[in-house]
Design a protein around this motif. Structure first.
Motif, PDB file in Angstrom:
ATOM      1  N   LYS A 172      36.633  43.999  56.116  1.00 38.89           N
ATOM      2  CA  LYS A 172      37.789  43.105  55.999  1.00 38.89           C
ATOM      3  C   LYS A 172      38.663  43.203  57.236  1.00 38.89           C
ATOM      4  CE  LYS A 172      41.737  42.026  53.018  1.00 38.89           C
ATOM      5  NZ  LYS A 172      42.462  42.388  51.777  1.00 38.89           N
ATOM      6  N   LYS A 173      38.890  44.435  57.697  1.00 37.97           N
ATOM      7  CA  LYS A 173      39.731  44.643  58.878  1.00 37.97           C
ATOM      8  C   LYS A 173      39.119  43.984  60.113  1.00 37.97           C
ATOM      9  CE  LYS A 173      39.581  48.499  61.094  1.00 37.97           C
ATOM     10  NZ  LYS A 173      39.658  49.928  61.501  1.00 37.97           N
ATOM     11  N   PRO A 227      32.877  38.723  57.004  1.00 35.93           N
ATOM     12  CA  PRO A 227      32.799  38.411  55.574  1.00 35.93           C
ATOM     13  C   PRO A 227      31.616  39.093  54.894  1.00 35.93           C
ATOM     14  CG  PRO A 227      32.129  36.525  56.904  1.00 35.93           C
ATOM     15  CD  PRO A 227      32.646  37.542  57.864  1.00 35.93           C
ATOM     16  N   GLU A 271      36.690  47.813  53.168  1.00 34.06           N
ATOM     17  CA  GLU A 271      37.945  47.804  53.920  1.00 34.06           C
ATOM     18  C   GLU A 271      37.697  47.628  55.418  1.00 34.06           C
ATOM     19  OE1 GLU A 271      39.860  51.403  52.801  1.00 34.06           O
ATOM     20  OE2 GLU A 271      40.197  50.755  50.729  1.00 34.06           O
ATOM     21  N   SER A 302      37.264  41.354  60.066  1.00 31.93           N
ATOM     22  CA  SER A 302      37.050  39.923  59.773  1.00 31.93           C
ATOM     23  C   SER A 302      35.576  39.563  59.704  1.00 31.93           C
ATOM     24  CB  SER A 302      37.765  39.051  60.822  1.00 31.93           C
ATOM     25  OG  SER A 302      39.154  39.305  60.819  1.00 31.93           O
TER      26      SER A 302
END
Length: 202
Positions: free
Chosen positions: A138-139, A143, A135, A141
Motif C-alpha cells: 500500500k505504501k 495494488p 502495508e 502504491s
C-alpha cells in the motif's frame, strides 16, 4: 551475521513434468525475477510469498520471506524486524526494474502466513507477516489484485507466465517436516542477522 536474501540459484532450476515446463524453485530467503517463461514455485508455511507482475512489460518475480522476530521479544523494536521484509521486497522490485518493469505498472498477489509452526500460533507470526506485506505494498502504491493468506495449512505456490496466473495447492496433511524445518532454520538464521547494505528503490 548479515542477512542474506539471494536470487534463486541455477541449482533450483528444474523441469516440471506435471505442467510440462521449465521451473525454478525458491526457498526461504530467496527471490527470483524473470522475463522468460519459467514457472516460479515455492512452498509456504508462516512465510510470505509476494508475486509481482508487470503485464505491460512481461516481467514477473517472487520472493519468500519471514519477519524474523515476534511480538513477544520485547527487547527488539518491531520496526527493526520489519526491515527484513522491506529488504526482501526492495531486492525483488529492483531486480524486476532491471529487467524492464515499470514500478507504476506492477501489481501484486500475496500468499502464505499460515499458522503452521509449533509454538508460534499464539505469537501471530503469520498475521504479522501478512500485515507487513499489505502495508508495504500500500505504501509503495502497488495494488494487491489477489491473495490467499492465514489459516492453518501450508501452501504450494505456482506462478505462471500467462497473465501473471498463480495457482495454489493447499497442503492439508504434512507427510514430513521439511516445510517446518526449513522455516524454523530460516527464522533462527534471521534472528541475530543484520542488514549492512539496505537497498533503495530506483
Amino acid at each position: 551475521m548479515q542477512v542474506n536474501f539471494d536470487a534463486s540459484p541455477e541449482a533450483n532450476l528444474y523441469f516440471d513434468r506435471y505442467f510440462n515446463c521449465n521451473a525454478v524453485k525458491i526457498l526461504p530467503g530467496e527471490f527470483y525475477a524473470t522475463s522468460n517463461d519459467h514457472l516460479i514455485v515455492t512452498v509456504l508455511g508462516s512465510c510470505i510469498a509476494t508475486c509481482l507482475f508487470d503485464p505491460a512489460n512481461n516481467v514477473r518475480g517472487m520472493n519468500h520471506f519471514l519477519l524474523p522476530r515476534d511480538d513477544t521479544e520485547k527487547s527488539i523494536l518491531i520496526s527493526e524486524s520489519a526491515r527484513y521484509g522491506t529488504y526482501a521486497m526492495e531486492l525483488l522490485i529492483n531486480e524486476m526494474l532491471k529487467l524492464g518493469a515499470k514500478k507504476n505498472q506492477i501489481v501484486a498477489k500475496v500468499f502464505g502466513g499460515g499458522n503452521v509452526m509449533k509454538g508460534l500460533i499464539h505469537n501471530n507470526i503469520g498475521q504479522r507477516n501478512v500485515d507487513f506485506a499489505f502495508e508495504y505494498l500500500k505504501k509503495e502504491s502497488i495494488p494487491v489484485v489477489a491473495s490467499d493468506v492465514l489459516s492453518d495449512y501450508p501452501r504450494k505456490v505456482y506462478f505462471f507466465e500467462e497473465d501473471g496466473l498463480v495457482r495454489i495447492k493447499k497442503i492439508k496433511a504434512l507427510h514430513n517436516t521439511t516445510i517446518l524445518d526449513r522455516e524454523s532454520e530460516y527464522r533462527v538464521r534471521l534472528k541475530n542477522a543484520t542488514i549492512d547494505n539496505p537497498v533503495d528503490l530506483f
